[in-house]
Motif scaffolding. Structure first.
Motif, PDB file in Angstrom:
ATOM      1  N   LEU A   1      27.240  81.434-107.582  1.00 22.39           N
ATOM      2  CA  LEU A   1      25.611  80.638-107.252  1.00 22.39           C
ATOM      3  C   LEU A   1      24.821  80.521-107.034  1.00 22.39           C
ATOM      4  O   LEU A   1      23.995  80.667-107.387  1.00 22.39           O
ATOM      5  N   ASP A   2      24.406  82.232-106.200  1.00 24.34           N
ATOM      6  CA  ASP A   2      23.179  82.824-106.031  1.00 24.34           C
ATOM      7  C   ASP A   2      22.322  82.733-107.751  1.00 24.34           C
ATOM      8  O   ASP A   2      20.980  82.283-107.669  1.00 24.34           O
ATOM      9  N   THR A   3      22.260  83.317-107.927  1.00 23.07           N
ATOM     10  CA  THR A   3      22.362  83.294-109.852  1.00 23.07           C
ATOM     11  C   THR A   3      22.545  82.201-110.707  1.00 23.07           C
ATOM     12  O   THR A   3      21.324  82.067-111.536  1.00 23.07           O
ATOM     13  N   TYR A   4      23.312  81.145-110.317  1.00 22.44           N
ATOM     14  CA  TYR A   4      23.266  80.438-110.606  1.00 22.44           C
ATOM     15  C   TYR A   4      22.395  79.172-111.026  1.00 22.44           C
ATOM     16  O   TYR A   4      21.700  78.927-111.559  1.00 22.44           O
ATOM     17  N   TYR A   5      22.215  79.070-109.801  1.00 26.00           N
ATOM     18  CA  TYR A   5      20.900  78.073-108.553  1.00 26.00           C
ATOM     19  C   TYR A   5      19.779  78.539-108.661  1.00 26.00           C
ATOM     20  O   TYR A   5      18.744  78.147-108.374  1.00 26.00           O
TER      21      TYR A   5
ATOM     22  N   LEU B   1      16.356  77.558-100.596  1.00 22.23           N
ATOM     23  CA  LEU B   1      17.594  77.910 -99.954  1.00 22.23           C
ATOM     24  C   LEU B   1      18.291  79.403 -99.637  1.00 22.23           C
ATOM     25  O   LEU B   1      18.396  80.553 -99.263  1.00 22.23           O
ATOM     26  N   ILE B   2      18.147  79.924-101.539  1.00 24.20           N
ATOM     27  CA  ILE B   2      18.756  81.336-101.766  1.00 24.20           C
ATOM     28  C   ILE B   2      17.648  82.382-101.147  1.00 24.20           C
ATOM     29  O   ILE B   2      18.260  83.318-100.251  1.00 24.20           O
ATOM     30  N   VAL B   3      16.808  81.967-101.590  1.00 28.37           N
ATOM     31  CA  VAL B   3      15.585  83.570-100.857  1.00 28.37           C
ATOM     32  C   VAL B   3      14.976  82.758 -99.205  1.00 28.37           C
ATOM     33  O   VAL B   3      15.233  84.675 -98.157  1.00 28.37           O
ATOM     34  N   LEU B   4      15.726  81.933 -98.858  1.00 25.39           N
ATOM     35  CA  LEU B   4      15.787  82.056 -96.970  1.00 25.39           C
ATOM     36  C   LEU B   4      16.297  82.731 -96.839  1.00 25.39           C
ATOM     37  O   LEU B   4      16.587  83.305 -95.495  1.00 25.39           O
ATOM     38  N   TYR B   5      17.631  82.922 -97.007  1.00 19.40           N
ATOM     39  CA  TYR B   5      18.721  83.062 -96.360  1.00 19.40           C
ATOM     40  C   TYR B   5      18.847  84.736 -96.660  1.00 19.40           C
ATOM     41  O   TYR B   5      19.416  85.737 -95.086  1.00 19.40           O
ATOM     42  N   LEU B   6      18.114  85.127 -97.867  1.00 17.08           N
ATOM     43  CA  LEU B   6      18.167  86.724 -97.949  1.00 17.08           C
ATOM     44  C   LEU B   6      17.365  87.006 -97.014  1.00 17.08           C
ATOM     45  O   LEU B   6      17.460  88.091 -96.984  1.00 17.08           O
TER      46      LEU B   6
ATOM     47  N   VAL C   1      21.569  98.050 -99.259  1.00 17.27           N
ATOM     48  CA  VAL C   1      21.202  98.051-100.521  1.00 17.27           C
ATOM     49  C   VAL C   1      22.729  97.609-101.363  1.00 17.27           C
ATOM     50  O   VAL C   1      22.265  96.708-102.581  1.00 17.27           O
ATOM     51  N   GLY C   2      23.007  96.924-100.878  1.00 14.34           N
ATOM     52  CA  GLY C   2      24.724  96.407-101.294  1.00 14.34           C
ATOM     53  C   GLY C   2      24.460  95.146-101.616  1.00 14.34           C
ATOM     54  O   GLY C   2      24.909  95.058-102.768  1.00 14.34           O
ATOM     55  N   PHE C   3      23.890  94.865-100.601  1.00 15.85           N
ATOM     56  CA  PHE C   3      23.666  93.519-100.595  1.00 15.85           C
ATOM     57  C   PHE C   3      22.546  92.410-101.004  1.00 15.85           C
ATOM     58  O   PHE C   3      22.410  92.175-101.918  1.00 15.85           O
ATOM     59  N   GLU C   4      22.014  93.348-100.351  1.00 14.17           N
ATOM     60  CA  GLU C   4      20.847  92.530 -99.990  1.00 14.17           C
ATOM     61  C   GLU C   4      19.216  92.920-101.259  1.00 14.17           C
ATOM     62  O   GLU C   4      18.808  92.477-102.093  1.00 14.17           O
ATOM     63  N   LEU C   5      19.402  94.244-101.573  1.00 15.82           N
ATOM     64  CA  LEU C   5      18.738  94.713-102.891  1.00 15.82           C
ATOM     65  C   LEU C   5      19.421  94.375-104.165  1.00 15.82           C
ATOM     66  O   LEU C   5      18.582  93.789-105.658  1.00 15.82           O
ATOM     67  N   ALA C   6      21.051  94.349-104.117  1.00 12.03           N
ATOM     68  CA  ALA C   6      21.742  93.518-105.356  1.00 12.03           C
ATOM     69  C   ALA C   6      21.720  92.289-105.167  1.00 12.03           C
ATOM     70  O   ALA C   6      21.339  91.516-106.237  1.00 12.03           O
ATOM     71  N   LYS C   7      21.485  91.377-104.537  1.00 17.23           N
ATOM     72  CA  LYS C   7      21.710  90.145-104.333  1.00 17.23           C
ATOM     73  C   LYS C   7      20.599  89.957-105.172  1.00 17.23           C
ATOM     74  O   LYS C   7      19.680  89.435-106.210  1.00 17.23           O
ATOM     75  N   ILE C   8      18.654  90.804-104.202  1.00 18.79           N
ATOM     76  CA  ILE C   8      17.410  89.574-104.915  1.00 18.79           C
ATOM     77  C   ILE C   8      17.506  90.419-106.257  1.00 18.79           C
ATOM     78  O   ILE C   8      16.840  89.680-106.611  1.00 18.79           O
ATOM     79  N   THR C   9      17.492  91.036-106.978  1.00 19.18           N
ATOM     80  CA  THR C   9      17.711  92.103-108.178  1.00 19.18           C
ATOM     81  C   THR C   9      18.259  90.989-108.930  1.00 19.18           C
ATOM     82  O   THR C   9      17.174  90.650-110.163  1.00 19.18           O
ATOM     83  N   ALA C  10      19.160  90.133-108.976  1.00 15.50           N
ATOM     84  CA  ALA C  10      19.467  89.263-109.673  1.00 15.50           C
ATOM     85  C   ALA C  10      19.139  88.492-109.854  1.00 15.50           C
ATOM     86  O   ALA C  10      18.987  87.788-111.122  1.00 15.50           O
ATOM     87  N   VAL C  11      18.402  87.635-108.851  1.00 15.35           N
ATOM     88  CA  VAL C  11      18.019  86.479-108.426  1.00 15.35           C
ATOM     89  C   VAL C  11      16.857  86.475-109.229  1.00 15.35           C
ATOM     90  O   VAL C  11      16.297  85.964-110.407  1.00 15.35           O
ATOM     91  N   VAL C  12      15.890  87.785-108.976  1.00 18.68           N
ATOM     92  CA  VAL C  12      14.585  88.283-109.727  1.00 18.68           C
ATOM     93  C   VAL C  12      14.843  87.862-111.152  1.00 18.68           C
ATOM     94  O   VAL C  12      13.695  87.098-111.881  1.00 18.68           O
ATOM     95  N   ALA C  13      15.921  88.362-111.706  1.00 23.47           N
ATOM     96  CA  ALA C  13      16.958  89.103-112.752  1.00 23.47           C
ATOM     97  C   ALA C  13      16.042  87.539-113.676  1.00 23.47           C
ATOM     98  O   ALA C  13      15.624  86.978-114.486  1.00 23.47           O
TER      99      ALA C  13
ATOM    100  N   HIS D   1      16.287  87.403-117.530  1.00 23.96           N
ATOM    101  CA  HIS D   1      17.368  88.145-118.048  1.00 23.96           C
ATOM    102  C   HIS D   1      19.004  87.921-117.406  1.00 23.96           C
ATOM    103  O   HIS D   1      19.329  87.272-116.346  1.00 23.96           O
ATOM    104  N   ASP D   2      19.793  88.268-117.019  1.00 27.86           N
ATOM    105  CA  ASP D   2      20.575  88.340-117.017  1.00 27.86           C
ATOM    106  C   ASP D   2      21.811  89.584-115.893  1.00 27.86           C
ATOM    107  O   ASP D   2      21.630  90.649-116.719  1.00 27.86           O
ATOM    108  N   LEU D   3      21.483  90.036-114.911  1.00 27.11           N
ATOM    109  CA  LEU D   3      21.432  91.071-114.103  1.00 27.11           C
ATOM    110  C   LEU D   3      22.932  90.137-112.833  1.00 27.11           C
ATOM    111  O   LEU D   3      22.923  91.119-111.948  1.00 27.11           O
ATOM    112  N   ASP D   4      23.496  89.375-113.395  1.00 27.47           N
ATOM    113  CA  ASP D   4      24.318  88.669-112.740  1.00 27.47           C
ATOM    114  C   ASP D   4      25.217  90.285-111.945  1.00 27.47           C
ATOM    115  O   ASP D   4      26.010  89.171-110.610  1.00 27.47           O
ATOM    116  N   PHE D   5      25.651  90.720-112.354  1.00 24.28           N
ATOM    117  CA  PHE D   5      26.793  92.040-112.354  1.00 24.28           C
ATOM    118  C   PHE D   5      26.173  92.090-111.161  1.00 24.28           C
ATOM    119  O   PHE D   5      27.218  92.613-109.633  1.00 24.28           O
TER     120      PHE D   5
END
Length: 392
Positions: free
Chosen positions: A132-136, A145-150, A191-203, A208-212
Motif C-alpha cells: 500500500l505504501d508504494t502503490y499509493y 498520510l504515508i509521510v506523516l506516519y513515517l 534501518v529496516g523499517f524507516e529507511l527501507a520504507k522511505i527509500t521505496a516511497v521516494v523511488a 523507479h520501482d524499489l517496492d521490495f
C-alpha cells in the motif's frame, strides 16, 4: 510475512504479561506502566500490520484498505508510548513529567486524527495488503498520510536511541545489557523499517520501482528489531529473578546432607514439593524444616564437643572460619547421635548452646554446615562418638 509478524506480536504480548504479572504494582509505578504500554501497543501494532489481519478488517468494515489507517494509527500510538517511556526514564518533577506526557499524547493524538482525515479524503479504493505504501505513494492525501506516519515514527525512534545511548554511560549490570538490546532493536527499526520504507516511497516519486524494500525487506527486519527490544525489556526484570532461583536451586541441593542428618528430628516434616513450585520457595520450605529439626536437637548440643572439634580442626590446618563450621557440624552430629540413642549416654534435659553459623549467616550458614557435615573427618568421628580420639 504474516507468520513472522504474528511471532513478533506474540513475543511482545508475552513480555507484556510478564511485566504486568502484578497489576497493582505495575500501575503504581509510572515507569513500569509506561513499559507495559509500549510492549502491549507494539504487540497490537504488529498484529494489525499482518496481511491476514488487514484483509479481515477490510472485509468486516466493508471499506477497502481500512486496515491502513488502523495500522498507521497504531504505529503512531506505539511511537507516542515510546516518547512517554523516554519521559519517565529521564525522570524529574512529577508535574513536569505529567505535562510532557500530556503534550506527547496531544501531538500524536493530532497525528492520528490527521491520518484518519487524510484517508477519508483520499481515493484508495483498490485493496493493497502488502504494498500500500508504494502503490499509493503518488496518490493525493495518501501521499501525505504515508509521510506523516513515517516521520512520526522515525522521530521517536531517533529520540529513543539517543536517550538509550546516553543512559548506557550511567548504568551497569542487567539494565545496561537490556539497553544495549533495545538500541540494537531500534537500529533494526530505523534501518529496516524507516529507511527501507522511505527509500521505496521516494523511488516511486522518481518513477523507479524499489517496492521490495517495503514489501519484502522491511517486515522481517522490523520484526527482528521488535524481538531485540522485547529481550531488552525482559532482561533487567527476568535476570535478577532467574539468578535468585538458580542460587536457590544450588543451595537446595547443597543442603541435602544437612537435611538427611536432621530430617528425622523435625516435628513438622517437610512436605514433598509440587512440580510447579519455584526453587526459591522450595528452599524456604526446606530451611523452615531444618530450623525446626535443629530446634528439636538444641537440648542435646554439647559445647565441650564443639571446643574439642574446633581445636582438632585448627590443628589440622583449617582456617578459623572452616574450623568453626566443622566444630558446629561435629556438635550437631553428636547431638543427633545422642537424640537417636538417649539411653546410651545420659544427657541434660536442657541445653543452652546454639549454632552460631546459622544465627549469623542464615542460608549461607546452613550451606556451610551441610558441607562440613559431608566432608570433614572430625564430623565423621563425632557421628561415631569418638571425637576425642580424632584429637589424639
Amino acid at each position: 510475512m504474516s507468520l513472522v509478524v504474528y511471532l513478533a506480536a506474540a513475543l511482545l504480548a508475552a513480555t507484556c504479561l510478564l511485566l504486568f504479572r502484578r497489576p497493582r504494582a505495575a500501575l503504581a509505578n509510572p515507569l513500569t506502566a509506561s513499559t507495559c504500554a509500549v510492549v502491549a501497543i507494539g504487540a497490537v501494532c504488529f498484529t494489525c500490520s499482518a496481511p491476514i489481519t488487514l484483509a479481515t478488517v477490510n472485509r468486516l468494515t466493508g471499506i477497502p484498505n481500512f486496515g491502513a489507517p488502523l495500522t498507521y494509527s497504531m504505529i503512531s500510538a506505539y511511537s507516542c508510548s515510546w516518547v512517554i517511556l523516554v519521559v519517565q526514564w529521564r525522570g524529574g518533577p512529577p508535574l513536569l513529567l505529567r505535562r510532557m506526557t500530556i503534550v506527547s499524547i496531544t501531538v500524536y493524538g493530532l497525528l492520528i486524527a490527521t491520518i484518519i482525515v487524510l484517508f477519508s479524503l483520499a481515493d484508495a479504493d483498490t485493496e493493497r495488503l502488502r504494498d500500500l505504501d508504494t502503490y499509493y505513494a503518488n496518490t493525493p492525501y495518501m501521499r501525505e498520510l504515508i509521510v506523516l506516519y513515517l516521520v512520526g515514527h522515525g522521530a521517536c525512534t531517533l529520540v529513543m536511541g539517543v536517550v538509550c545511548l546516553r543512559w548506557l554511560r550511567e548504568v551497569t549490570g542487567p539494565l545496561r545489557t537490556g539497553l544495549r538490546l533495545i538500541v540494537v532493536g531500534l537500529v533494526f527499526d530505523l534501518v529496516g523499517f524507516e529507511l527501507a520504507k522511505i527509500t521505496a516511497v521516494v523511488a516511486r516519486w522518481r518513477g523507479h520501482d524499489l517496492d521490495f524494500l517495503s514489501t519484502t525487506l522491511a517486515p522481517p527486519i522490523v520484526s527482528v528489531g521488535a524481538l531485540f527490544c522485547s529481550a531488552g525489556f525482559m532482561l533487567p526484570r527476568i535476570l535478577p529473578s532467574a539468578v535468585t532461583h538458580w542460587r536457590s536451586l544450588n543451595d537446595y541441593r547443597q543442603l541435602s546432607p544437612l537435611w538427611r542428618e536432621v530430617r528425622w528430628a523435625a516435628t513438622a516434616p517437610k512436605p514433598d514439593p509440587v512440580w510447579w513450585e519455584l526453587p526459591h520457595a522450595r528452599l524456604q520450605r526446606l530451611e523452615v524444616s531444618i530450623h525446626d529439626a535443629l530446634l528439636a536437637l538444641t537440648p542435646h548440643f554439647d559445647d565441650h564437643v564443639r571446643q574439642i572439634s574446633l581445636e582438632t580442626a585448627l590443628e589440622e590446618g583449617q582456617s578459623p572460619r572452616q574450623a568453626r563450621d566443622i566444630a558446629e557440624a561435629a556438635m550437631l552430629a553428636d547431638a543427633a547421635r545422642h537424640a537417636h540413642s538417649p539411653e546410651d549416654a545420659p544427657f541434660p534435659e536442657t541445653g543452652t548452646c546454639r549454632l552460631q553459623t546459622i544465627d549469623a549467616l542464615g542460608t549461607r550458614g546452613l550451606v556451610e554446615l551441610a558441607q562440613a557435615l559431608g566432608q570433614s573427618p572430625v564430623v565423621a568421628a563425632a557421628r561415631q562418638g569418638s571425637v576425642t580420639v580424632v584429637r589424639e
